[in-house]
Design a protein around this motif. Structure first.
Motif, mmCIF file in Angstrom:
data_model
loop_
_atom_site.group_PDB
_atom_site.id
_atom_site.type_symbol
_atom_site.label_atom_id
_atom_site.label_comp_id
_atom_site.label_asym_id
_atom_site.label_seq_id
_atom_site.Cartn_x
_atom_site.Cartn_y
_atom_site.Cartn_z
ATOM 1 N N VAL A 50 69.251 11.974 -31.557
ATOM 2 C CA VAL A 50 68.294 12.991 -31.305
ATOM 3 C C VAL A 50 66.950 12.534 -30.988
ATOM 4 O O VAL A 50 66.505 11.739 -31.808
ATOM 5 C CB VAL A 50 68.207 14.275 -31.905
ATOM 6 N N VAL A 51 66.430 12.430 -29.696
ATOM 7 C CA VAL A 51 64.961 12.051 -29.385
ATOM 8 C C VAL A 51 63.899 13.236 -29.522
ATOM 9 O O VAL A 51 64.499 14.230 -29.509
ATOM 10 C CB VAL A 51 65.105 11.357 -28.057
ATOM 11 N N THR A 52 62.716 12.753 -29.601
ATOM 12 C CA THR A 52 61.622 13.592 -29.660
ATOM 13 C C THR A 52 60.424 13.092 -28.622
ATOM 14 O O THR A 52 60.163 12.151 -28.906
ATOM 15 C CB THR A 52 61.114 13.965 -31.243
ATOM 16 N N GLY A 53 60.041 14.332 -28.148
ATOM 17 C CA GLY A 53 58.623 14.001 -27.137
ATOM 18 C C GLY A 53 59.255 13.564 -25.766
ATOM 19 O O GLY A 53 60.333 13.129 -25.477
ATOM 20 N N ILE A 54 58.407 13.653 -24.874
ATOM 21 C CA ILE A 54 58.336 13.476 -23.572
ATOM 22 C C ILE A 54 58.911 11.947 -23.406
ATOM 23 O O ILE A 54 59.721 11.516 -22.678
ATOM 24 C CB ILE A 54 57.378 13.844 -22.735
ATOM 25 N N SER A 56 59.997 9.480 -25.514
ATOM 26 C CA SER A 56 61.284 9.390 -26.085
ATOM 27 C C SER A 56 62.369 9.305 -25.002
ATOM 28 O O SER A 56 63.319 8.966 -25.002
ATOM 29 C CB SER A 56 61.239 9.931 -27.457
ATOM 30 N N SER A 57 62.165 10.994 -24.656
ATOM 31 C CA SER A 57 63.275 11.252 -23.726
ATOM 32 C C SER A 57 63.281 10.436 -22.374
ATOM 33 O O SER A 57 64.558 10.273 -22.006
ATOM 34 C CB SER A 57 63.128 12.694 -23.522
ATOM 35 N N ALA A 77 67.229 15.658 -23.502
ATOM 36 C CA ALA A 77 66.363 16.679 -24.095
ATOM 37 C C ALA A 77 65.231 15.993 -24.767
ATOM 38 O O ALA A 77 65.390 15.066 -25.711
ATOM 39 C CB ALA A 77 67.088 17.513 -25.015
ATOM 40 N N GLN A 78 64.056 16.483 -24.965
ATOM 41 C CA GLN A 78 62.740 16.225 -25.619
ATOM 42 C C GLN A 78 63.226 16.309 -27.116
ATOM 43 O O GLN A 78 62.309 15.723 -28.051
ATOM 44 C CB GLN A 78 61.477 16.681 -25.017
#
Length: 919
Positions: A50-54, A56-57, A77-78
Motif C-alpha cells: 500500500v502506498v500513500t501520497g500522490i 508515491s502512487s 491508489a494514493q
C-alpha cells in the motif's frame, strides 16, 4: 475436439516443462529473473504494498510501466481506497491515450483506449461483464474499492483475449498486502451545482492476518455506499427540414423538425461489498477465495418539451436567416430526398432566429427505474517452488439488469415561441407569458408507452497457468489454458397504446381530451425542474415521474387507454437467448540477451490459440386467423483464432529503454448485435419517426494487427516516454440507421454492420517530474503531462469510407500541477479532447448538401479543469476538498463539417469535501 485436445496439450506441455526444468535446476545455478519477473516477485512477497501520497502512487505507477513486458499505464491508489478521482472513469482520463465522455447521469464513462471502446474488462485478472455486454460498466464498481488499475494497450499471450483496444484490469485489495491490522473509514459529501444537492458517500475497509497452527490466514472486507443526485439538461434540434413544406410554406430556411428541451434528473444509489480470504497453507502453497457484490439503483426521468414547428396551424414570423446556406434535395414534406432522379434542389439557409406562432408543445416524461446487480465468487491455489509457479483459478459471475421505462405525453398550443438556434452552441427559446406554468390548457397526447426489460448473463471460467524459470538466454516459460462458458438472455416488452380521443397538432385535435377531463388522479401532473433552454430556465408541467413509476399510476393509465390492469408479460418476439463456449491455450517464452555489463535486450515470443462456439436463438411472430404463433430462429457461429505476440525491449542501466512489439487481437460481436430478429416500434406522435432495430447474425469478429514502439527514460523524480502505435483493423463494426419499408410502413431501422478495413495510428507523449531541487516549500511541486495524437480512417467501399472512426478524437492532452509537502498534497489538472464523430445521422430525415451521401454528428472540442487538495491532520486522519469541471464545460454536438448546432448538454460541476480515518 479442439476443447479436449487444447486442454490436454496445454496440460501435458506444462507438466513436461515443469519436470524438465526442475531437473535442470538441480544441476545448474538459478539465473536472475527478468525485470518483469522480479517486479512480480517483489509485489507478491512484499509484506505491504500500500502506498500513500500522490508522489508515491505516481512513482509506483511509473515502476509498473517501466517493468512491464508490453505497453502498460497504471493508476495506483494514493492510499487505501483513494484513487485520485471520484470514479474509475474519471481517474482513467489522466492516462495517456484514454478518452472519456459524460453519460446521462452526468458522470464520466464510455472509457476508450486510443479512441476505441472495444476494451476487455477484468477484475483481479478475471473477465467481468455487464449482463449481455462484452465489458463491465465501470460505474458499477466505485473507485474507492480499487487498489490499482492497469491499462494494457497491447496484447500478450497470457492476457484473456477479446480486448481489441486493450485490457483494463481493476485490482482489489488483498489481506496479505497489509502488514498490520488495518481499519479505514471514509465519508464524503459531493455537491452538484446543476442538481443543487449534496450527495453522500461512505466507505469502510477492515483487514487482518493471523498465524495459526494450519498456516497464516488473512481476511479483508471492503464496503462502499453512495448516492448521486444528478441532473443533466439538454437541448436538441432533432431533424432539419425545409421550411417550404406545409404548414410553414416559407421557402429558403432550415427548420428543426422538433425542438427538444429536457432536464434529465434522478437519484443513483450504489452499494459494493468485496471480501478476500487468503490462506498460506505452507511456504509454497496458497489458497484464496474472493467475492464481489455490486448493486446500482437508478430512478429518474427524462422529461421536458418537444416543440413541433411543423404542426398544422403553425406560422413563422420575425425571421433572421444566417449566411450559412447550401443546396439540398428535399421531399414535398421538406425532408431529405434520396429518390432517383433527384428533384430540383432548394437553396436553404440556417436560422439566426425566428418566431413560431400557434405552435404545439408536446410535454413528455420518460420515467425509468433500473436496477443492476453483479455477483461473483472465485477461488484457487497458487503453488511456487524452486523456480516453478502454478495457479489454478475458478470463477463464476452473474449479472442482471431490470429496467422499467414508462412514457406519457401531454400537450398544448402556445401563442408563440421564439427560437435562437445557436447561443454558444446550444439553442435557446423564449415563450411569453406564463403558459408553461399553467396546466389548464394541457391535453392528453399521443400514447401511453410501457417498456420493460430484463437482461442477464453468467460466466463460468476456469484457468490453469504455469511458469518455470529457464537457464541462459531463455529466462522463463509461461503456459496455460482457460475454459469459459457464457450465457446471455434478453427479455423485452414494448407496448405503445394510443390515448382516447384526438391528438393535439393533427386533424383530430378537436377531439383531444383535456387532462382535467381525463379522470386521472390529481397527482398525474407535476412541475418539472427548470429547463435551461426556455426563458433562461423555467419549469413547466409534465406527467409526474413518481406517478408513472408507481403500480397505482400505471394501472390508472392502463384503465384510461383500455388495457387490463397489471404489468404485461414479456413479448416472445423481443427475446433472445445466447450461449458461448471458449477454450484457449497459450505459450509465452521470455528471453533476455545481455549486451555487456550495462544493457540487455529482453522480451517475449508467444501466441494464444482460441476457439469459440456460439449459438443465439430468437422468435419470429406470425398471425393466422387471429392466432399468433412464434417460430424459433437460430444462428450459430464458430471462430478459431491464432493470436501471436512478439516484443523486444532494449534496456540500459541508466534508465533508458526502447520497445518494439507486434500483437494480434480480436473483439467478439455483442450478443444483441447477433440477434437475427427485427423489432419495430410504431410512434403515435406524427413528428417522431417509427423506429426499429435488428441484429446481424452474419456479423464477423473484429480483428486487429497492432504495432507499438516506445522510447522511455526513467530518472530520479520522474520519467518521459514517447510511444508510437499503428493498428490495422479488419471488419470494424458500426451501427447505422436507414429507412426500411416493413409491411407497408416506413421504419428507421438501426443495424450493425462490418465496415471492412480501418486504420488507427498515432503518437503518445507522457511524463512526470517532481522539482526536488527547488528550495523549501517549492520542492514539493511536480508536473504531469500527456499528449495523444490518434489519426483514424475508415477504408474500403463502405459509405463512410474516408471518415474517422466513430468516437476517436484526433488530439487529446492532459496537463497537471502537483504538490506534496508538509502533509499537504494536491493536484490541478486540465484535460482536453478534440472533436470526434459521434453518430451517423445519414438515415435521419435531415437534409444535407447536394453531393453529400452521408451526414455525421460531431462533438465539439472541449476541456475540463479538476482539482483536489488534502491535508494530513495526523497520520491517521486526512481531510480533502475537490472540484470537477470547475470551468463549467458543456458537451455540444453539431451536424456536418461546420459548427452548426444540433445538441447541447450541460455537464455537471461537482465540489466535494471528504474525511478519511485510518486506524
Amino acid at each position: 475436439m479442439f476443447t479436449r485436445t487444447g486442454l490436454t496439450c496445454a496440460a501435458s506441455l506444462l507438466a513436461l516443462a515443469v519436470t524438465n526444468v526442475a531437473q535442470a535446476q538441480t544441476a545448474e545455478p538459478q539465473n536472475t529473473p527478468t525485470p518483469d519477473a522480479a517486479a512480480s516477485a517483489q509485489e507478491s512477497t512484499s509484506p505491504e504494498i500500500v502506498v500513500t501520497g500522490i508522489r508515491s502512487s505516481l512513482t509506483r505507477a511509473a515502476e509498473i510501466k517501466q517493468n512491464a513486458v508490453q505497453v502498460v499505464d497504471s493508476i495506483v491508489a494514493q492510499d487505501i481506497g483513494k484513487l485520485p478521482d471520484p470514479t474509475t472513469a474519471a481517474a482513467l482520463q489522466r492516462v495517456p491515450g484514454i478518452q472519456v465522455s459524460f453519460n446521462r447521469n452526468n458522470e464520466l464513462g464510455d472509457v476508450r483506449v486510443r479512441g476505441l471502446p472495444d476494451v476487455l474488462t477484468t477484475i483481479n485478472g478475471r473477465e467481468v461483464f455487464s449482463t449481455t455486454g462484452r465489458k463491465f460498466d465501470l460505474g458499477d464498481l466505485p473507485a474507492e474499492a480499487l487498489a490499482r488499475v492497469d491499462v494494457y494497450k497491447s496484447q500478450s499471450p497470457d492476457l484473456i483475449e477479446g480486448g481489441l483496444a486493450g485490457v483494463i484490469d481493476m485490482q482489489l485489495n488483498k489481506p496479505f498486502n497489509f502488514k498490520n491490522p488495518t481499519v479505514v473509514l471514509s465519508a464524503r459529501g459531493n455537491y452538484g451545482k446543476r442538481a443543487d444537492k449534496l450527495s453522500p458517500q461512505f466507505g469502510g475497509l477492515a483487514t487482518d492476518r493471523w498465524d495459526t497452527g494450519i498456516g497464516e490466514i488473512g481476511l479483508l472486507v471492503n464496503a462502499t455506499w453512495s448516492r448521486n443526485d444528478y441532473e443533466r439538461d439538454q437541448t436538441i434540434l432533432s431533424g432539419i427540414r425545409s421550411s417550404a413544406a406545409t404548414p410553414l410554406s416559407t421557402p429558403g430556411l432550415l427548420i428543426p423538425n422538433i425542438i427538444q428541451n429536457f432536464p434529465e434528473e434522478g437519484k443513483l444509489e450504489r452499494t459494493q461489498v468485496n471480501a478476500a480470504f487468503q490462506w498460506q497453507i505452507s511456504p509454497n502453497v496458497e489458497a484464496y477465495v474472493d467475492g464481489l457484490y455490486t448493486r446500482s439503483h437508478d430512478i429518474g426521468a427524462h422529461y421536458g418539451a418537444n416543440i413541433q414547428p411543423f404542426t398544422t396551424g403553425t406560422t413563422i414570423s420575425n425571421v433572421t436567416a444566417s449566411t450559412n446556406c447550401f443546396d439540398a434535395y428535399v421531399t414535398a414534406t421538406g425532408q431529405n430526398n434520396t429518390a432517383t432522379p433527384a428533384p430540383v434542389p432548394q437553396h436553404l439557409c440556417y436560422l439566426k432566429s425566428a418566431t413560431f406562432n400557434n405552435i404545439v408543445s408536446n410535454q413528455t416524461t420518460q420515467a425509468r427505474d433500473i436496477t443492476a446487480v453483479n455477483k461473483s465468487i472465485a477461488g484457487g491455489f497458487k503453488v511456487e517452488q524452486e523456480g516453478v509457479k502454478a495457479n489454478l483459478d475458478v470463477s463464476y459471475q452473474t449479472s442482471r439488469n431490470d429496467r422499467t421505462l414508462i412514457i406519457q405525453d401531454v400537450g398544448q398550443r402556445l401563442t408563440s415561441l421564439t427560437l435562437t438556434p445557436d447561443v454558444d452552441g446550444i439553442a435557446q427559446m423564449t415563450v411569453p407569458g406564463g403558459a408553461l406554468l399553467s396546466s389548464a390548457g394541457l391535453s392528453m397526447r399521443n400514447s401511453f408507452q410501457q417498456q420493460f426489460g430484463l437482461t442477464e448473463g453468467n460466466l463460468f471460467a476456469a484457468k490453469l497457468d504455469g511458469e518455470v524459470e529457464l537457464g541462459g538466454i531463455l529466462s522463463n516459460l509461461k503456459m496455460g489454458a482457460r475454459y469459459a462458458r457464457r450465457a446471455a438472455n434478453s427479455y423485452q416488452l414494448q407496448l405503445n397504446t394510443a390515448v382516447p380521443g384526438g391528438n393535439i397538432g393533427t386533424a383530430t385535435e378537436a377531439k383531444a381530451v383535456l387532462v382535467s377531463a381525463s379522470g386521472l388522479p390529481a397527482d398525474f401532473l407535476a412541475l418539472g425542474s427548470p429547463a435551461p433552454g426556455i426563458n433562461g430556465g423555467t419549469a413547466f408541467y409534465v406527467p409526474n415521474p413518481d406517478f408513472l413509476l408507481s403500480d397505482a399510476g400505471q394501472d390508472a393509465l392502463r384503465t384510461y387507454v383500455g388495457l387490463p390492469k397489471g404489468r404485461p408479460g414479456f413479448q416472445k418476439d423481443r427475446q433472445f437467448n445466447a450461449s458461448e463456449k471458449t477454450i484457449a491455450s497459450f505459450a509465452e517464452l521470455n528471453y533476455k540477451i545481455p549486451l555487456g555489463d550495462s544493457a540487455a535486450i529482453d522480451g517475449i515470443v508467444g501466441a494464444r490459440l482460441t476457439r469459440t462456439d456460439r449459438d443465439i436463438t430468437t422468435f419470429v411472430a406470425s398471425t393466422t386467423g387471429g392466432v399468433t404463433t412464434y417460430r424459433p430462429v437460430s444462428a450459430s457461429t464458430t471462430d478459431t483464432d491464432f493470436l501471436p505476440t512478439v516484443t523486444a525491449r532494449l534496456k540500459f542501466d541508466n534508465g533508458i529503454q526502447a520497445r518494439l512489439g507486434y500483437a494480434k487481437s480480436i473483439r467478439r460481436p455483442e450478443f444483441g448485435d447477433l440477434n437475427p430478429a427485427v423489432t419495430t416500434a410504431l410512434s403515435n406522435n406524427p413528428f417522431v419517426q417509427n423506429s426499429g432495430s435488428a441484429g446481424n447474425p452474419d456479423l464477423k469478429e473484429q480483428k486487429s494487427d497492432s504495432y507499438d514502439a516506445t522510447l522511455e527514460y526513467y530518472f530520479k523524480g520522474g520519467y518521459v516516454a514517447v510511444a508510437g502505435y499503428y493498428r490495422k483493423i479488419k471488419d470494424r463494426v458500426l451501427n447505422g440507421a436507414k429507412l426500411e419499408n416493413i409491411g407497408g410502413i416506413d421504419y428507421n431501422v438501426t443495424r450493425p454492420r462490418n465496415l471492412g478495413a480501418a486504420s488507427l495510428k498515432g503518437v503518445e507523449v507522457s511524463g512526470q517530474y517532481f522539482f526536488d531541487f527547488l528550495p523549501g516549500p517549492l520542492s514539493g511541486l511536480g508536473a504531469q503531462v500527456a499528449f495523444t495524437l490518434a489519426d483514424s480512417e475508415i477504408e474500403g467501399n463502405d459509405p463512410l469510407a474516408g471518415n474517422p472512426l466513430q468516437g476517436v478524437s484526433k488530439y487529446n492532452y492532459t496537463t497537471g500541477l502537483l504538490y506534496e509537502k508538509y502533509g499537504i498534497s494536491g493536484r490541478l489538472v486540465y484535460t482536453y479532447r478534440s472533436k470526434y464523430f459521434d453518430s451517423d445521422q445519414t438515415g435521419s430525415i435531415s437534409v444535407r448538401p447536394v453531393g453529400n451521401n452521408t451526414l455525421l454528428s460531431y462533438v465539439r472540442p472541449a476541456g475540463r479543469l479538476d482539482f483536489n487538495i488534502g491535508y494530513d491532520i495526523t497520520q491517521a486522519i486526512r481531510i480533502d476538498v475537490g472540484g470537477t469541471n470547475v470551468l463549467h464545460a458543456k458537451t455540444r454536438d453539431y451536424l456536418g463539417q461546420s459548427f452548426l448546432t444540433f445538441e447541447g448538454m450541460y455537464d455537471e460541476t461537482t465540489y466535494s469535501v471528504g474525511v478519511r480515518v485510518r486506524l
